[in-house]
Design a protein around this motif. Structure first.
Motif, PDB file in Angstrom:
ATOM      1  N   THR A   3      -5.550  74.898  23.137  1.00 34.45           N
ATOM      2  CA  THR A   3      -4.226  74.301  23.150  1.00 34.45           C
ATOM      3  C   THR A   3      -4.161  72.995  22.359  1.00 34.45           C
ATOM      4  OG1 THR A   3      -3.867  75.345  25.269  1.00 34.45           O
ATOM      5  CG2 THR A   3      -2.339  73.631  24.653  1.00 34.45           C
ATOM      6  N   HIS A   4      -5.246  72.207  22.399  1.00 32.60           N
ATOM      7  CA  HIS A   4      -5.177  70.950  21.642  1.00 32.60           C
ATOM      8  C   HIS A   4      -5.113  71.231  20.142  1.00 32.60           C
ATOM      9  CE1 HIS A   4      -9.414  70.829  20.276  1.00 32.60           C
ATOM     10  NE2 HIS A   4      -9.639  71.503  21.386  1.00 32.60           N
ATOM     11  N   ARG A   5      -5.624  72.401  19.745  1.00 32.40           N
ATOM     12  CA  ARG A   5      -5.509  72.785  18.331  1.00 32.40           C
ATOM     13  C   ARG A   5      -4.082  73.218  18.007  1.00 32.40           C
ATOM     14  NH1 ARG A   5     -11.292  75.865  18.156  1.00 32.40           N
ATOM     15  NH2 ARG A   5     -12.496  73.991  17.731  1.00 32.40           N
ATOM     16  N   LEU A   6      -3.496  73.922  18.939  1.00 36.43           N
ATOM     17  CA  LEU A   6      -2.085  74.274  18.738  1.00 36.43           C
ATOM     18  C   LEU A   6      -1.252  73.006  18.594  1.00 36.43           C
ATOM     19  CD1 LEU A   6       0.186  76.437  18.715  1.00 36.43           C
ATOM     20  CD2 LEU A   6       0.440  76.023  21.151  1.00 36.43           C
ATOM     21  N   ILE A   7      -1.561  72.013  19.435  1.00 33.91           N
ATOM     22  CA  ILE A   7      -0.809  70.752  19.362  1.00 33.91           C
ATOM     23  C   ILE A   7      -0.929  70.146  17.966  1.00 33.91           C
ATOM     24  CG2 ILE A   7      -0.782  68.356  20.186  1.00 33.91           C
ATOM     25  CD1 ILE A   7      -1.304  69.371  22.980  1.00 33.91           C
ATOM     26  N   GLU A   8      -2.139  70.188  17.387  1.00 34.86           N
ATOM     27  CA  GLU A   8      -2.304  69.658  16.025  1.00 34.86           C
ATOM     28  C   GLU A   8      -1.412  70.407  15.030  1.00 34.86           C
ATOM     29  OE1 GLU A   8      -3.627  66.835  15.094  1.00 34.86           O
ATOM     30  OE2 GLU A   8      -3.891  66.655  17.263  1.00 34.86           O
ATOM     31  N   ALA A   9      -1.343  71.731  15.196  1.00 35.79           N
ATOM     32  CA  ALA A   9      -0.495  72.522  14.297  1.00 35.79           C
ATOM     33  C   ALA A   9       0.970  72.141  14.471  1.00 35.79           C
ATOM     34  CB  ALA A   9      -0.698  74.009  14.554  1.00 35.79           C
ATOM     35  N   LEU A  10       1.384  71.932  15.710  1.00 36.70           N
ATOM     36  CA  LEU A  10       2.786  71.579  15.969  1.00 36.70           C
ATOM     37  C   LEU A  10       3.095  70.199  15.386  1.00 36.70           C
ATOM     38  CD1 LEU A  10       3.309  72.814  19.653  1.00 36.70           C
ATOM     39  CD2 LEU A  10       3.683  74.035  17.515  1.00 36.70           C
ATOM     40  N   VAL A  11       2.135  69.265  15.551  1.00 34.55           N
ATOM     41  CA  VAL A  11       2.344  67.914  15.014  1.00 34.55           C
ATOM     42  C   VAL A  11       2.470  67.978  13.490  1.00 34.55           C
ATOM     43  CG1 VAL A  11       1.230  65.680  14.651  1.00 34.55           C
ATOM     44  CG2 VAL A  11       1.240  66.692  16.930  1.00 34.55           C
ATOM     45  N   ALA A  12       1.608  68.799  12.867  1.00 33.62           N
ATOM     46  CA  ALA A  12       1.663  68.911  11.405  1.00 33.62           C
ATOM     47  C   ALA A  12       2.996  69.510  10.955  1.00 33.62           C
ATOM     48  CB  ALA A  12       0.513  69.767  10.904  1.00 33.62           C
ATOM     49  N   ASP A  13       3.558  70.358  11.795  1.00 38.67           N
ATOM     50  CA  ASP A  13       4.814  71.037  11.430  1.00 38.67           C
ATOM     51  C   ASP A  13       6.042  70.174  11.705  1.00 38.67           C
ATOM     52  OD1 ASP A  13       6.220  73.362  10.507  1.00 38.67           O
ATOM     53  OD2 ASP A  13       6.859  73.696  12.577  1.00 38.67           O
ATOM     54  N   LEU A  14       5.815  68.993  12.325  1.00 38.53           N
ATOM     55  CA  LEU A  14       6.966  68.159  12.693  1.00 38.53           C
ATOM     56  C   LEU A  14       7.721  67.664  11.464  1.00 38.53           C
ATOM     57  CD1 LEU A  14       8.366  66.668  15.135  1.00 38.53           C
ATOM     58  CD2 LEU A  14       7.084  64.667  14.400  1.00 38.53           C
TER      59      LEU A  14
END
Lengths: 212, 185
Positions: A3-14
């Motif tokens: 999940t913390h990796r998903l969070i990184e992907a979401l942050v990058a997509d912001l």
């Protein structure tokens, strides 16, 4: 995926939000309403008395009845698009509009002789109205349903019905400029029936399309 | 109650900043949300008598929904009611997908299953299960950004595509991922 990796992907997509939901709804609805209005007035034109109708208090009352309805439904629309379930409080503005409508109907009862009530209710354009309002409203409703798909409606069928109601109110304003029948009786019966049609379409399409 | 209120305010402030493109605030927001969502997912699943083995998948599905629908939050309100609305909707969706056969309430089970740390390790296999179903291009970008922790710019450089293309591909990849979560199980 952790999940913390998903969070990184979401942050990058912001990305900064260019448009929030209310703006999105208004803009798309504006274009759809413009297209519907052009098509309808192009085919059927305005009332015969044209701008002079603005001096007719009955016409002004009719339009304000419909515009207040649009105004009262707007906050409801915003709620309908979001994930928080609507509560009875959300429908309060609608109650005020209902009161306004009842008052105007009371006025009509007081001012118009009883023998004229029935002909006024039946009007000249009932069936045309019943077809025209849903037809004007349909492209608007389709636009809203598509927009709601990208949103987060809590209860799909209720949100669809609210969208149908809102589109019916806007379509009614557009149609009312064409229609010579100004009695609140006529509005309640024919506009009301047309609104039911759009609400049912909204609720049904909501059920099928608005799952997310 | 005051604690909840102040954390709701803090989360809301982070999300408002995120709406204007503040990545650090967004990372804070999502990280702070994670334990809350884990608890919510575990509790709802166990209350419905469903298996909690893949509750982390559910958490991720909720996070994706929050991300892709964040434009529907009204910034003049606090964010937690909105978050719970999204979570609730997704939980209902998950339970419906699993069928209602297991809906036996198990009171008191929450205490036993509330060990969120274990859940994360369990879902490691999902790298194959979910990312494997993305198209080649989307998977490469998502992997570079999430697993390797590269910025969009570095990921683009590595993959030999423009930054704009990487950005679009990542966004599409996340949307596809949300769809995959929604259709699985």
């Amino acid at each position: 995926m952790q999940t913390h990796r998903l969070i990184e992907a979401l942050v990058a997509d912001l990305q900064p939000l260019r448009q929030r939901l209310p703006g999105q709804i208004l803009m798309r609805l504006g274009w759809a309403a413009l297209a519907a209005a052009l098509a309808f007035y192009g085919l059927y034109g305005f009332r015969d008395d044209g701008l002079a109708s603005l001096g007719d208090p009955r016409f002004v009352v009719k339009i304000s009845l419909l515009l207040t309805l649009v105004g009262a439904l707007w906050p409801l629309m915003r709620r309908a698009a979001g994930p928080i379930k609507m509560t009875p409080t959300d429908f309060k503005p609608l109650a005020w509009v209902g009161l306004f409508w009842l008052t105007m109907m009371g006025l009509e009862v007081a001012l118009v002789p009883q023998t004229a009530w029935y002909p006024m209710m039946v009007g000249e354009n009932g069936l045309f109205c019943l077809a025209a309002i849903p037809l004007i409203g349909m492209p608007l409703l389709a636009t809203i349903i598509v927009t709601f798909r990208g949103a987060a409606p809590a209860v799909a069928s209720v949100s669809g019905a609210v969208a149908g109601f809102f589109c019916a109110a806007i379509a009614s304003v557009l149609y009312a400029v064409h229609c010579p029948d100004d009695s609140p009786f006529f509005l309640v019966v024919w506009y009301g029936a047309a609104t039911m049609i759009l609400m049912a379409m909204g609720a049904l399409s909501g059920r099928w399309v608005l799952r997310w | 109650m005051d604690d909840f209120k102040s954390s709701d305010e803090r989360l809301s402030a982070w999300m408002r900043a995120a709406s204007r493109g503040d990545q650090e605030a967004y990372r804070n927001f999502l990280s702070a949300l994670l334990p809350v969502l884990r608890q919510t997912a575990l509790r709802s699943l166990s209350r419905a008598g469903a298996s909690v083995a893949d509750s982390e998948d559910v958490v991720q599905e909720i996070m994706l929904a929050i991300h892709l629908r964040r434009h529907t939050w009204d910034e003049s309100t606090t964010i937690m009611p909105w978050v719970y609305g999204i979570a609730r909707h997704k939980m209902i969706d998950v339970l419906r997908r699993r069928g209602r056969r297991f809906e036996v309430p198990l009171d008191g089970f929450e205490e036993i299953v509330e060990a969120p740390a274990a859940a994360e390790a369990l879902s490691e296999r999902d790298i194959i299960r979910f990312l494997g179903r993305l198209g080649n291009g989307q998977r490469k970008v998502v992997l570079a950004v999430s697993v390797e922790g590269l910025s969009i710019r570095d990921a683009a450089k590595r993959l030999g595509i423009t930054e704009g293309a990487a950005r679009v591909t990542l966004h599409r990849g996340l949307k596809t991922l949300a769809r995959i979560y929604g259709s699985e199980r």
